[in-house]
Design an enzyme around this catalytic site. Structure first.
Site, PDB file in Angstrom:
ATOM      1  N   GLY A  39      36.978  31.879  37.929  1.00 42.36           N
ATOM      2  CA  GLY A  39      37.931  32.089  36.835  1.00 42.36           C
ATOM      3  C   GLY A  39      37.973  30.865  35.931  1.00 42.36           C
ATOM      4  O   GLY A  39      37.470  29.791  36.275  1.00 42.36           O
ATOM      5  N   ALA A  76      41.954  38.145  43.914  1.00 48.72           N
ATOM      6  CA  ALA A  76      41.039  37.028  44.214  1.00 48.72           C
ATOM      7  C   ALA A  76      40.013  37.494  45.230  1.00 48.72           C
ATOM      8  O   ALA A  76      40.349  38.087  46.248  1.00 48.72           O
ATOM      9  CB  ALA A  76      41.822  35.844  44.759  1.00 48.72           C
ATOM     10  N   ALA A  77      38.762  37.229  44.917  1.00 49.73           N
ATOM     11  CA  ALA A  77      37.707  37.663  45.829  1.00 49.73           C
ATOM     12  C   ALA A  77      36.415  36.969  45.474  1.00 49.73           C
ATOM     13  O   ALA A  77      36.223  36.515  44.342  1.00 49.73           O
ATOM     14  CB  ALA A  77      37.498  39.179  45.708  1.00 49.73           C
ATOM     15  N   TYR A 143      29.954  42.799  51.015  1.00 49.29           N
ATOM     16  CA  TYR A 143      31.072  42.909  50.067  1.00 49.29           C
ATOM     17  C   TYR A 143      31.779  44.256  50.260  1.00 49.29           C
ATOM     18  O   TYR A 143      33.011  44.322  50.394  1.00 49.29           O
ATOM     19  CB  TYR A 143      30.509  42.777  48.646  1.00 49.29           C
ATOM     20  CG  TYR A 143      31.476  43.069  47.531  1.00 49.29           C
ATOM     21  CD1 TYR A 143      32.418  42.136  47.127  1.00 49.29           C
ATOM     22  CD2 TYR A 143      31.414  44.288  46.840  1.00 49.29           C
ATOM     23  CE1 TYR A 143      33.288  42.418  46.070  1.00 49.29           C
ATOM     24  CE2 TYR A 143      32.272  44.566  45.789  1.00 49.29           C
ATOM     25  CZ  TYR A 143      33.209  43.627  45.413  1.00 49.29           C
ATOM     26  OH  TYR A 143      34.069  43.903  44.363  1.00 49.29           O
ATOM     27  N   ASN A 172      32.431  50.159  37.698  1.00 48.90           N
ATOM     28  CA  ASN A 172      31.940  48.947  37.019  1.00 48.90           C
ATOM     29  C   ASN A 172      32.801  48.651  35.794  1.00 48.90           C
ATOM     30  O   ASN A 172      32.701  49.343  34.789  1.00 48.90           O
ATOM     31  CB  ASN A 172      30.480  49.127  36.580  1.00 48.90           C
ATOM     32  CG  ASN A 172      29.557  49.043  37.772  1.00 48.90           C
ATOM     33  OD1 ASN A 172      29.639  49.859  38.692  1.00 48.90           O
ATOM     34  ND2 ASN A 172      28.706  48.055  37.776  1.00 48.90           N
TER      35      ASN A 172
HETATM   36  N1  LIG Z   1      34.590  43.651  37.747  1.00 49.31           N
HETATM   37  C1  LIG Z   1      34.278  44.760  38.403  1.00 49.31           C
HETATM   38  O1  LIG Z   1      33.457  45.565  37.936  1.00 49.31           O
HETATM   39  C2  LIG Z   1      34.920  45.080  39.727  1.00 49.31           C
HETATM   40  C3  LIG Z   1      34.585  46.287  40.362  1.00 49.31           C
HETATM   41  C4  LIG Z   1      35.169  46.586  41.589  1.00 49.31           C
HETATM   42  C5  LIG Z   1      36.080  45.714  42.155  1.00 49.31           C
HETATM   43  N2  LIG Z   1      36.379  44.546  41.537  1.00 49.31           N
HETATM   44  C6  LIG Z   1      37.332  43.640  42.188  1.00 49.31           C
HETATM   45  O2  LIG Z   1      38.337  43.272  41.257  1.00 49.31           O
HETATM   46  C7  LIG Z   1      38.785  41.929  41.527  1.00 49.31           C
HETATM   47  C8  LIG Z   1      38.680  41.092  40.275  1.00 49.31           C
HETATM   48  O3  LIG Z   1      37.325  41.119  39.837  1.00 49.31           O
HETATM   49  P1  LIG Z   1      36.822  40.355  38.540  1.00 49.31           P
HETATM   50  O4  LIG Z   1      35.722  41.149  37.967  1.00 49.31           O
HETATM   51  O5  LIG Z   1      37.982  39.964  37.698  1.00 49.31           O
HETATM   52  O6  LIG Z   1      36.148  39.095  39.220  1.00 49.31           O
HETATM   53  P2  LIG Z   1      36.305  37.544  38.888  1.00 49.31           P
HETATM   54  O7  LIG Z   1      35.285  36.867  39.735  1.00 49.31           O
HETATM   55  O8  LIG Z   1      36.296  37.323  37.414  1.00 49.31           O
HETATM   56  O9  LIG Z   1      37.763  37.239  39.432  1.00 49.31           O
HETATM   57  C9  LIG Z   1      38.021  36.830  40.732  1.00 49.31           C
HETATM   58  C10 LIG Z   1      38.880  35.593  40.655  1.00 49.31           C
HETATM   59  O10 LIG Z   1      39.178  35.177  41.979  1.00 49.31           O
HETATM   60  C11 LIG Z   1      39.077  33.762  42.029  1.00 49.31           C
HETATM   61  N3  LIG Z   1      38.780  33.385  43.407  1.00 49.31           N
HETATM   62  C12 LIG Z   1      37.630  33.629  44.095  1.00 49.31           C
HETATM   63  N4  LIG Z   1      37.718  33.111  45.331  1.00 49.31           N
HETATM   64  C13 LIG Z   1      38.955  32.549  45.428  1.00 49.31           C
HETATM   65  C14 LIG Z   1      39.627  31.843  46.460  1.00 49.31           C
HETATM   66  N5  LIG Z   1      39.058  31.636  47.645  1.00 49.31           N
HETATM   67  N6  LIG Z   1      40.885  31.396  46.212  1.00 49.31           N
HETATM   68  C15 LIG Z   1      41.479  31.615  45.001  1.00 49.31           C
HETATM   69  N7  LIG Z   1      40.881  32.249  43.991  1.00 49.31           N
HETATM   70  C16 LIG Z   1      39.634  32.721  44.205  1.00 49.31           C
HETATM   71  C17 LIG Z   1      37.970  33.402  41.059  1.00 49.31           C
HETATM   72  O11 LIG Z   1      38.037  32.062  40.602  1.00 49.31           O
HETATM   73  C18 LIG Z   1      38.188  34.422  39.949  1.00 49.31           C
HETATM   74  O12 LIG Z   1      39.048  33.904  38.957  1.00 49.31           O
HETATM   75  C19 LIG Z   1      37.931  41.436  42.681  1.00 49.31           C
HETATM   76  O13 LIG Z   1      38.653  41.646  43.869  1.00 49.31           O
HETATM   77  C20 LIG Z   1      36.709  42.336  42.643  1.00 49.31           C
HETATM   78  O14 LIG Z   1      36.117  42.442  43.912  1.00 49.31           O
HETATM   79  C21 LIG Z   1      35.820  44.197  40.337  1.00 49.31           C
END
Ligand SMILES: NC(=O)c1ccc[n+]([C@@H]2O[C@H](COP(=O)([O-])OP(=O)(O)OC[C@H]3O[C@@H](n4cnc5c(N)ncnc54)[C@H](O)[C@@H]3O)[C@@H](O)[C@H]2O)c1
Length: 310
Positions: A39, A76-77, A143, A172
């Site tokens: 992030g 967060a992931a 994942y 997506n």
């Molecule tokens: N973008 C997609 O297409 C999509 C699809 C399915 C699911 N998701 C899920 O949605 C959520 C958000 O996805 P996104 O696309 O915004 O991803 P992203 O990577 O932009 O956001 C995840 C955020 O979590 C933070 N993070 C990671 N590990 C961390 C930790 N250990 N402690 C604290 N913060 C941590 C990262 O810095 C990041 O800001 C996630 O759980 C992802 O798995 C996203």
């Protein structure tokens, strides 16, 4: 009346930062926990109370005890499928073990609701599209495995302790602020290639399909999940599929400038061939319907990438 407190883990990321903007409109006090591993601080709304904390650390649980949020959005992931294959242990730590610790603490501080972003990756390879909630779950990445196990924890915490939850399995997602690095979403990567005039790389034949849903529709789904009557797992997509070839050509045609080249590389391991998620169940419960079609969403995304380099 006192405002409710919403905590967004991963709130500095792509989806989380848009969610925070919307939560202010919904009149919440908004708190973010993010370790900024992916992030960016620039994504954050100035009004957010931000804590740069790793969700794997005891500091996070301590903060929860102090803040006592009403609502938690757990985003967060470790959000990359390929990273999960390279380092399953890290994926397990961040995506599953920390989620369990968060659930346990949330139970103790009696939160009103927890909303979790799961993924289409829990289904693995599907033969019947669009995938509905009855479809067998068979993840083919670590994942997907950790997201699916997390869902079981949410379900069972609800059964055992009546802790209300919603798990949204997102298709997506694309739009402004998405990471355009190698581990980001394909729309962001292609949009970035187009504005930098570098080739678009397609893995395999490019006939593999995905269900692309625009960020504002996903934020709408997250907000609708706040309704106290809504408790369950739901698929969030557009019920349509788009091939990567079609996506690449559509993005190239939107851009007026000199066209860029498309290159093909060997197909990646652990990639599903076809994917599309049905939103019908969530629609029946909440009235949700995606509003932004692919053309409109891609134009908004390309414009954002142009603006962000100027
Ligand atoms: N973008 C997609 O297409 C999509 C699809 C399915 C699911 N998701 C899920 O949605 C959520 C958000 O996805 P996104 O696309 O915004 O991803 P992203 O990577 O932009 O956001 C995840 C955020 O979590 C933070 N993070 C990671 N590990 C961390 C930790 N250990 N402690 C604290 N913060 C941590 C990262 O810095 C990041 O800001 C996630 O759980 C992802 O798995 C996203």
């Amino acid at each position: 009346m006192k405002k409710k407190k919403a905590l967004v883990t991963g709130g500095a990321g792509f989806i989380g930062s848009h969610l925070c903007d919307r939560l202010f409109e919904e009149d919440f006090d908004v708190y973010v926990v993010d370790n900024l591993s992916k992030g960016r601080i620039e994504n954050l709304n100035k009004k957010v109370d931000f804590f740069k904390i790793n969700i794997n650390s005891p500091k996070f649980l301590k903060l929860l005890g102090i803040l006592k949020p009403n609502i938690i959005f757990h985003l967060a992931a470790q959000s990359s499928i390929s990273n999960s294959l390279k380092d399953p242990k890290k994926d397990f730590q961040t995506n599953l073990f920390s989620t369990l610790k968060l659930l346990e603490k949330s139970r103790k501080i009696k939160i009103e609701k927890i909303i979790f972003t799961s993924s289409a990756a829990i289904f693995g390879k599907a033969e019947r599209l669009p995938i509905d909630e009855k479809y067998p779950r068979n993840p083919i990445s670590y994942y997907g495995i950790s997201k699916l196990c997390s869902e079981y924890f949410f379900q069972n915490y609800y059964k055992s302790y009546q802790m209300p939850y919603v798990c949204l399995r997102l298709a997506n997602v694309y739009g402004p602020r998405q990471d355009a690095s190698g581990e980001g979403g394909v729309v962001a990567i292609f949009a970035n290639n187009i504005i930098k005039k570098t080739p678009l790389v397609i893995y395999g034949e490019g006939e593999q399909t995905r269900d692309f849903i625009y960020i504002s529709d996903v934020i709408d789904a997250l907000i609708r999940s706040l309704d106290e009557r809504t408790i369950d797992n739901f698929n969030i997509g557009t019920s349509t599929q788009t091939s990567i070839n079609h996506l690449a050509n559509k993005l190239i045609s939107i851009d007026d400038n000199k066209p860029v080249r498309i290159m093909h590389r060997p197909q990646r391991f652990s990639e599903v061939e076809k994917s599309s998620l049905s939103y019908q169940k969530f629609s029946r419960v909440t009235g949700f319907k995606p509003k932004v079609n692919l053309d409109k969403g891609l134009k908004k995304t390309i414009n954002y990438f142009y603006q962000s380099i100027n």
